[in-house]
Motif scaffolding. Sequence first.
Motif, PDB file in Angstrom:
ATOM      1  N   ARG A 170      39.360  31.022  60.444  1.00 39.70           N
ATOM      2  CA  ARG A 170      40.449  31.937  60.105  1.00 39.70           C
ATOM      3  C   ARG A 170      41.153  31.498  58.821  1.00 39.70           C
ATOM      4  NH1 ARG A 170      45.012  30.634  64.772  1.00 39.70           N
ATOM      5  NH2 ARG A 170      45.353  28.436  64.242  1.00 39.70           N
ATOM      6  N   THR A 187      44.748  35.050  63.235  1.00 44.96           N
ATOM      7  CA  THR A 187      44.787  35.249  64.678  1.00 44.96           C
ATOM      8  C   THR A 187      43.941  34.147  65.314  1.00 44.96           C
ATOM      9  OG1 THR A 187      42.895  36.749  64.634  1.00 44.96           O
ATOM     10  CG2 THR A 187      45.080  37.730  64.352  1.00 44.96           C
ATOM     11  N   ASP A 188      43.444  34.356  66.500  1.00 45.74           N
ATOM     12  CA  ASP A 188      42.688  33.300  67.171  1.00 45.74           C
ATOM     13  C   ASP A 188      41.491  32.837  66.357  1.00 45.74           C
ATOM     14  OD1 ASP A 188      44.456  33.349  69.226  1.00 45.74           O
ATOM     15  OD2 ASP A 188      43.260  34.699  70.489  1.00 45.74           O
ATOM     16  N   SER A 189      40.639  33.787  65.927  1.00 43.31           N
ATOM     17  CA  SER A 189      39.446  33.422  65.152  1.00 43.31           C
ATOM     18  C   SER A 189      39.207  34.400  64.010  1.00 43.31           C
ATOM     19  CB  SER A 189      38.222  33.399  66.071  1.00 43.31           C
ATOM     20  OG  SER A 189      38.027  34.678  66.662  1.00 43.31           O
TER      21      SER A 189
END
Length: 689
Positions: A170, A187-189
């Motif tokens: 990311r 965000t997360d990934s």
Amino acid sequence: MTTTTGKLRSVFLTAMLVASVFAGTAVFAGTTAANYGPDDGEELQEGERYWQGQRLYYNNVQSETDERADDTKLEIVVAGGDNDGDLAKEIFTNETGDVRFDTSDLEGDYRLQIAQTDQPIANFSVASQDLNASFEDDSVDNRFDTSTTLTLESRRAGYNATVSAEGLTRGQLQNILDEGDQSPVPTDSAVAIENIRTDTLEANFSGIDADNYTFTVEVNDTGATADASINVTEGGDATSSFTGDGIVSEQRGDNATFTVDLSNTPSTTVTIGGDAVNWMANFTVYDNNSDGEVALDFNTYATAGSADPTEFVDAAGEDAVRVHGNQGVYSGRDMTQGQPVRDPIASGTYEMTVGVGDSVQDVTQLVLEQGSVDGAKVWAHPRTGTGNLPDEVSGLLENVADDDSVAVQDLAVVQVRASGLYGNFTSRAQLDNSTDDNYALNFTQTNPGANADGNTFDGSSAERVYFDEENNTFFAVVDTQANDIEAGDVYDVEFKIHESSPLFDETQTASTSFSVEERSLEFTGLNESDRLTLPSSETNISGETSITAGTTFNVQVQSDQFVRTATATVQDDGTFVAPFDFSDVEPGTDVTVSASANGASDEVGGVIAEAGAAEPTTTTTTETTTTTTTTTTTETTTTETTTTETTTTTETTTTTPGDGGDGGIPGFGIGVALVALVAAALLLIRRSR
């Protein structure tokens, strides 16, 4: 006094009051929690369009009696068209009259209404969101050519999306897409980009490992997705060089042009000169259009008095020249920075280098030679409105004729061959004979007549000046209808570079001349009656004119039965020919032949004749006379004279109507006359005896 029972009653009442307050608060809080908000989707608005897959909500549905419609069945029905009112789906409000629904199975125009009463709540439409993604470039490198564009094609604008790519963190995604006004949020990934209003996202892969990557773009609220792939390669070393292997040659005072090639770098450093010539300029060039080259124009004249290379070096197109840090102009024996030279840099050989950073990666030479004034010449150009003159010198030269005799109304084009002045000489106004401009182009009439001053004017009065620096030539166009020019005038033309010029120690000149003729045009081939005899077949009507070669005009033949025209073009020798075909015209037909070419005109009468009768006249006469005379005389009174005369005459005559004879008497030639004289003499001798 207060009894124990009273105290207990007070405590009970107080507890009931507090409980009632908390109960009310709990009810209010529950009501607030039941209402939907932005985290639950998009609020349904009257007449709005939404995108398939979005979740919509509507709070506080009211019945016809303005009561809250708790736990009430609602309908989504088709709105408009032949299917108006058709049911799409049913939904229920919650216990506070709020409703939320998904649009994944909707597309078209709809109406939300209360099922039992068909009471409308809101009209809305749902469209499917198409999404396509692609990179502008199939491949970029990770050191130089690192930038590209991610194109997103969708009918929708102003949406939020998440971008992910396998093999990229990311943080890397954020660095790649953190360009311009874009603000990707990790965000997360992946990274999220809000409110995408344009069709493009800028991307920069500097420092990213070489590999193939597939980017996935997903719209947050509709689930629409699209993929785009790109190949990131390992970038090469940054290099720069001069285009070509030869040296750059130019005249002092002119513009020297050369090109720098760049590889894996957007900029490079250029140096001209050095200690050997006591002058140096260095600067940075930028390849702003990323085409791998920068074309430079070095105005050697403008080096006079300048300490800034950007004042005399210019880059073509979008590319640029800039000066950074210690870059600039150095001059003098001690090579002082910021010290300009008084005059344009001198003739000589100047080393030129180029390199990225502090390195020197290529070397060439700039050779400046002394300029010169080499000659002048006059050409003729057909008449044209000066506003219609071509923009480029090549267009001008397509129409000139090699003729220093120019008809009135045509244009005189003065060509001057000179070098070393094009870094400064850029306008016809500089040809006004002012020493402030260093240049002059003077026109002087040489045949004004007795006791009269000749007409004069200068090059600033020319209609236009064309510069052909590549061939060290300029052209001044003069209108023979202006500057008090008249037919019959003869002009000397002199170009001069004054000795005040910083380029020359002495005045430089070049001269030529031209004459101005009356504008004339006339037909040729007329007979003694000044008429044209034209055969009833294919034929040419010819003539002569003083107007410039290359001029075209129409020739017209008119009778009481027809009008015919043909185009004629003036040739280099001043003649013209117009082709006609009179095969279908009755012999004996009278015609009028005319032509007009911008003020020059002629008109003659003529007749269409039998094809044979109109041929040229040919006369052949052959005459042979043979005379033999024998005389014998004796002492007796007998005299014998024998005379033999043979005369043979052959005459063949073909006569064209209108031809005259040779003025002689038919049958009485020179031979016959001699024979007659001899016979008369013999007769006289005989009688005298």
